[in-house]
Structures are given as structure tokens and as C-alpha cells.
Design a protein around this motif. Structure first.
Motif, short mmCIF file in Angstrom:
data_model
loop_
_atom_site.label_atom_id
_atom_site.label_comp_id
_atom_site.label_asym_id
_atom_site.label_seq_id
_atom_site.Cartn_x
_atom_site.Cartn_y
_atom_site.Cartn_z
N SER A 33 26.62 53.22 73.88
CA SER A 33 26.31 51.87 73.41
C SER A 33 24.81 51.64 73.39
N HIS B 178 23.36 53.43 70.44
CA HIS B 178 23.70 52.76 69.18
C HIS B 178 22.81 51.53 68.96
N ARG C 182 19.99 53.48 66.89
CA ARG C 182 20.67 53.58 65.59
C ARG C 182 20.70 52.25 64.86
N ARG C 183 21.18 51.18 65.50
CA ARG C 183 21.31 49.88 64.83
C ARG C 183 20.76 48.76 65.71
#
Length: 651
Positions: A542, A545, A549-550
Motif C-alpha cells: 500500500s 502504491h 505509483r499513484r
């Protein structure tokens, strides 16, 4: 054990502190550093020798050093209790302190208070050793207060900063709240045993458990439960448990080395050590143990949430410390005292490592602490990165790392317990695994991975730290990686603590989980089929991410649950409540007592009022002093008539 050798262990850091602090001009900067490091290094070597002797059959040493005061049969003395629990704590305290002393040479090299800082941290080492080596409550309280005083000095080390002065005053006041309860607990022990020695208190614990403490009227409280809760309130202050936790994050205003020494590895664990030492008392009070359990579980989970929303690298590690102290307290609450001390030991190494690594990053970035202005440091600070990664993996409980063995054993012990509150605690410590992994690797990814976010000024001043700071990181990374694997068997399931810790048979959850222990390797492999490992993996994924990533999704979630974000950013409004309710009420009460009590009653009515009354009476009496003889004769006749009348009435 040799009493002179034991006495040398705390006195060497004390002598080093005196020399570094008072002989600064004579020794110079290099001399002060050498004296402090040499004193703590010798103390560490002697502590290691004591541990070695203890492991090879040396008897427990429990004797006074000297008697300070004898009052109505109560001996107030300095004495040492050196058993395996003490020996382990001595090694942890001196080893971490030695690493911090060496690290300080690089971190504080340009600070004008260089020698003063060495004097303070050596003095702190002395105070902490006196605390853990005590065999009586008086010496325990001396060490307890001494580490608090030195902590106050170190948090406010940069005394020209208003934020540092506010932080050290806050730490001082909050700890006084806990210390008041601690002192009441010690008074209760003295009242029921007539002694301040541990041995007397521990021997009479079953008898105290049958008695009641009458505070008001005929209502009685269980005496031992009251004593244990009061003692634990002291631990709540020192070990920063909810709601007395508010001082620790603000203490990051001090230099980073003291964050590693005091607020990660030693002082804040004094409360954990104290409760473990008092296990013969707590074992006879299920109510007090449940109280400990619930407070610890609340701290473990809810303080971890605060690390998720913080962007200051030191404060993230500080909230991690709060959470891990909660884990240790949970272990104490389910009578898994040995696991609490085991987690204290492993945590001391990897948390000191993370704090010192954070300090290395701060120095390299010219005192920048905001993780949003970092990134891309993995290749530019390789030693700091890899040692930080070892500390992070240990913290989240990665199999075969030291933190895994202590943390997983702790969770299993809570699961096996049937004490009131154990279900709530199991939920908190299990959910806390995901939270810990998330904020830990959020910090790692924001600091070391992704594109560089350094501004131009920071980039211009960037420089990797030297080996005087990298060396302690490597020294702490080794036990963070290995010590759990090699010590879980003997420390938890091999009877290492012996009589140092007392657990009643009905409460012995460590023995229960020990039946399933088949070696360190097998213990790690079993984790593949347990919830904590996969929760930790989910937390790391998490963090990857939402950070790498985001990151836009993290911002979207923050806006969607703005109320929750505000709650966490404002730290559950504990500080607001303390400052706007308790502090304001205290100031209002003080103002009322000043205006109404001091000025109106004492100064106005008693002091000035009595003076005015005397003046008024004197003014009236002066009227009869006319200077004429007939006036005096008249008043003499009046007085004589009154006396005769009184005499006639009497007869």
C-alpha cells in the motif's frame, strides 16, 4: 559478583560527565568527546562481562552499597540488584549509549555546545544505570527522576529556540503527572511493608492482595490493585502511554542523537522495565493487569495512525516509538513480561538505528526534515539507505529479522491470553502490523526512492555523512538483523530470566506458546501461514502504491475523508484539550487564587486589613489622650467604678 566492578559501571559515565562538563576548557572538544566515549565504552565492556558471568552461573547479587538515611526503622539506601534482567538492560543501555556517543562526534561537530552535549548524554547513561541496577524503591525513584531531569536538559539543548523550550517544559510537566502516581505507589508499598526494598515488597505481595485501602469513609479499594495502578501511572508518563503520551513527539526538538538514546532505546523503556521488575506485585492483581493491557493496546494502534499522516522524518519514527511502546505494554498486561523485555531489547537496536539514520539524512540535507522535500537518496547515501532498510524490515516484523521474533511472539501471547481486555488488545496489535508497515515504508519510499525533490539550496549543501556517523549505523544494523534469531530460544523459552520475573501458573502464556516452539527457523517459517506477515506485506504494498505509483490517489482519499485527516493531523486533539481546557482551567484557578486568595484575603484582609484595624483603633484611642489631668482622673474613676461593679456582681 564483585561489588567494586558493579559500582564502576554507573560511576564511569558519571565521572566522564563531570570531566566533560566541568573540565571543558582544559580538555577541549576532542578531549571531552574522548573522555565521554571512553567512560561509556568501559562501562559497556564491564556490563557485557557481568552478563557473561550471569549466563555462566554467577549468583544473583542483591546487597546495599551504603545507607543514606535510617528513619523509624526504614533503611533508605543505595543498593544493587544484579540478576539476568538487570544484566540484559545494562548491556542494552550502555551499547546503545556508546553508539550514540560515537555518532555524536559527527552530528554535533559544528555545534558550540559540543562538550555540554557529551556531558549530558554521559550523565544520562549514569542515571539510567542507577535506575536499572536498583534493589529498592528509593534508588529506583532517584534514577527515575534523574533521567527525567537530563531529558529536560537535552530536549531544550538548543535553548534559543522557543519551540525547544516549550517542548522540554511540556515533557517535564507531563512526566510530573505520571511521577505523582508513581510516588503514591511507592508510598503504598512503604505503608504496607514498612520497607523500601524490593525483596520485602515482593515477599508480602500475597498478603497485601488480601487487604483494602480505606481512602474516605468506609469505602475500601483493593490495596495491591491501587498500588499497581499508581506505579503504572508513573510508567504511563515515562513510557508515553495514552493519555500521557503528548510530550514524546514534541521532544524531537532536541538533537537527533538524544532521540535515539532517550526517546527510542532507553528512557522511554524505563516504564516497561519497571513493570517487568514489579511482576511479583502485578501478578496478584488481574484488574491492574487489564488496565495495563487496555492502555497499551490503545497506544499501540491509535498512535500508529498518527505516523501515517506525518511528514517530518523524525516525528514519524517518534510515533512509531509510541506504538511499539504500546506493544510492550500489551505484553506486560497479559503477563508476558519476558516477551516485553525481549521486544524492548530488539526494539532498542532497530529504533536507535532508524533515528540515527534519520539524523544522517537530516545532516546530509542541511537540516531538512520534511520528507516531501527528499527522495532519490538511495544511490547518494547507500550505507544509510541499506541500514535504514534493515531497521525498517525489523520494525515491521519481517521473518528472520530481530523485530519479527519479538513482535510475533508478542501477538501470539496476546492471542493465547484469557485476561479481560485481551480480545480488544489482539485486534489492536494485529491491525497495528498493517499500520506499522504502511507508515514505515511510506517513510522509506518518500526519503530514498522516487525522483529527487530537493530544492536548490539543499542540493547545493548536500553531502553524505562520514564514517563517524555511518559506523554506529552498521553497528546497530547487525543486532537488528541477527539478535532475534539467536536469542529467542534461550531468552523466551529457555528459562533465561529465572527468578527475575514471576508469573503465576494460570497466567503463563509464554509457556503455552513455547510448547509450539521448535527453533528460530521453524518459528519464522510458520509465519508464512499467519495473519501478521500478510498484513505487513499489504502495508508495504500500500505504501509503494500510494507513494511511488499513484500519489494522486492518496491526495484524493485525503480530501474524501477530510474529517479523519484533520483528526489525525491534530493528534486526536489531545494537545488542544490540554492547552485550552486543562491549562486554561489551571491558569483560571491560579488567577482566582491570586486575585481572591492572595490579594483580597491575605494581602487585603489579613495583612493590610489588620494594619488598618490597628491604625483605626489607635486613632480612636488617641482621642482620650488629651494631656489634661482632670481627664485622666475622670477615666480612672470610670475604670474604678466598672471594676467595683464587676466585683459586686461576682460576690
Amino acid at each position: 559478583m564483585n561489588p567494586q566492578l558493579l559500582l564502576a559501571i554507573p560511576l564511569l559515565p558519571l565521572a566522564a560527565a563531570i570531566l566533560a562538563g566541568l573540565g571543558g576548557r582544559l580538555l577541549g572538544r576532542a578531549g571531552a568527546a574522548f573522555v565521554a566515549i571512553a567512560g561509556v565504552a568501559l562501562s559497556c565492556a564491564l556490563a557485557a562481562w557481568v552478563l557473561w558471568q550471569s549466563l555462566h552461573g554467577a549468583p544473583v547479587y542483591d546487597a546495599p552499597v551504603y545507607t543514606w538515611l535510617l528513619s523509624e526503622g526504614v533503611h533508605m539506601q543505595v543498593g544493587f540488584l544484579v540478576d539476568r534482567l538487570t544484566a540484559l538492560m545494562m548491556v542494552v543501555v550502555t551499547f546503545v549509549s556508546l553508539c550514540v556517543h560515537v555518532y555524536t562526534m559527527g552530528y554535533m561537530s559544528d555545534d558550540p555546545g559540543y562538550q555540554r552535549f557529551f556531558a549530558y548524554i554521559a550523565l544520562f547513561t549514569f542515571a539510567m544505570l542507577m535506575l536499572v541496577m536498583a534493589n529498592n524503591f528509593l534508588q529506583l525513584f532517584f534514577g527515575w527522576e534523574a533521567v527525567g531531569v537530563v531529558s529536560y536538559l537535552l530536549i531544550g539543548f538548543w535553548y534559543t529556540r522557543p519551540s525547544a523550550i516549550f517542548a522540554n517544559l511540556k515533557a517535564f510537566l507531563v512526566n510530573r503527572v505520571g511521577d505523582f502516581g508513581f510516588l503514591l505507589g511507592i508510598a503504598g508499598v512503604l505503608y504496607y511493608t514498612g520497607s523500601l526494598d524490593y525483596r520485602a515488597a515482593f515477599e508480602q505481595a500475597p498478603q497485601i492482595a488480601t487487604q483494602s485501602l480505606h481512602v474516605a469513609g468506609t469505602a475500601g479499594w483493593p490495596a495491591l490493585t491501587t498500588i499497581c495502578i499508581c506505579l503504572f501511572i508513573g510508567a504511563m508518563g515515562k513510557s508515553a502511554q495514552v493519555p500521557l503520551h503528548v510530550w514524546l513527539p514534541d521532544s524531537m526538538e532536541g538533537p537527533t542523537p538524544i532521540s535515539a538514546l532517550i526517546h527510542a532505546a532507553t528512557m522511554v523503556t524505563a516504564g516497561i522495565f519497571m513493570v517487568a521488575r514489579m511482576s511479583p506485585l502485578f501478578e496478584y492483581s488481574a484488574t491492574a493487569s487489564s488496565f495495563v493491557l487496555v492502555i497499551g493496546a490503545t497506544t499501540a494502534l491509535f498512535m500508529g495512525f498518527l505516523g501515517v499522516v506525518n511528514n517530518d522524518i523524525k516525528r514519524v519514527v517518534a510515533y512509531s516509538t509510541l506504538s511499539q511502546l504500546g506493544y510492550m505494554t500489551v505484553a506486560l498486561g497479559v503477563s508476558a513480561y519476558s516477551i516485553a523485555i525481549f521486544h524492548l531489547m530488539t526494539h532498542a537496536f532497530f529504533k536507535a538505528l532508524l533515528f540515527l539514520a534519520a539524523g544522517a539524512v537530516i545532516i546530509a540535507l542541511h537540516h531538512e526534515q520534511d520528507m516531501r522535500k527528499m527522495g532519490g537518496l538511495r544511490t547518494r547515501m547507500p550505507v544509510t539507505y541499506w541500514t535504514s532498510l534493515i531497521g525498517a524490515l525489523a520494525l515491521i516484523g519481517t521473518p528472520f529479522f530481530s523485530g519479527f521474533y519479538s513482535k510475533d511472539a508478542l501477538i501470539e501471547a496476546v492471542h493465547a491470553s484469557h485476561r479481560a481486555g485481551a480480545g480488544y488488545a489482539y485486534f489492536c496489535v494485529t491491525a497495528g502490523v498493517f499500520v506499522t508497515a504502511f507508515y514505515t515504508f511510506r517513510m522509506i519510499f518518500m526519503t530514498f526512492h522516487g525522483p529527487s525533490r530537493l530544492d536548490s539550496e539543499t542540493e547545493a549543501h548536500f553531502h553524505d555523512v562520514g564514517w563517524d556517523m555511518k559506523g554506529p549505523l552498521v553497528a546497530l544494523a547487525i543486532p537488528s538483523l541477527l539478535i532475534g534469531f539467536f536469542t529467542i530460544g534461550p531468552v523466551l523459552f529457555g528459562g533465561y530470566f529465572g527468578g527475575s520475573i514471576k508469573v503465576l501458573g494460570a497466567n503463563d502464556v509464554v509457556a503455552e506458546i513455547g510448547r509450539e516452539f521448535h527453533g528460530a527457523a521453524a518459528f519464522a517459517l510458520q509465519a508464512l501461514f499467519s495473519w501478521p506477515l500478510w498484513l505487513a506485506a499489504a502495508g508495504v504494498a500500500s505504501a509503494w502504491h500510494f507513494v511511488l505509483r499513484r500519489p494522486d490517489q492518496a491526495e484524493a482519499i485525503r480530501q474524501r475523508v477530510g474529517w479523519l485527516y484533520r483528526l489525525l493531523v491534530n493528534k486526536y486533539y489531545f494537545d488542544w484539550f490540554n492547552e485550552n481546557v486543562l491549562a486554561r482551567a489551571g491558569r483560571g484557578l491560579g488567577l482566582a487564587l491570586w486575585r481572591g486568595g492572595d490579594e483580597a484575603v491575605i494581602d487585603g484582609a489579613l495583612v493590610n486589613g489588620s494594619a488598618q484595624a490597628v491604625g483605626w483603633f489607635a486613632g480612636r484611642a488617641r482621642l482620650i489622650q488629651s494631656g489634661f489631668l482632670y481627664s485622666y482622673a475622670f477615666w480612672m474613676i470610670v475604670g474604678l467604678v466598672l471594676l467595683l461593679g464587676w466585683f459586686l456582681i461576682r460576690i
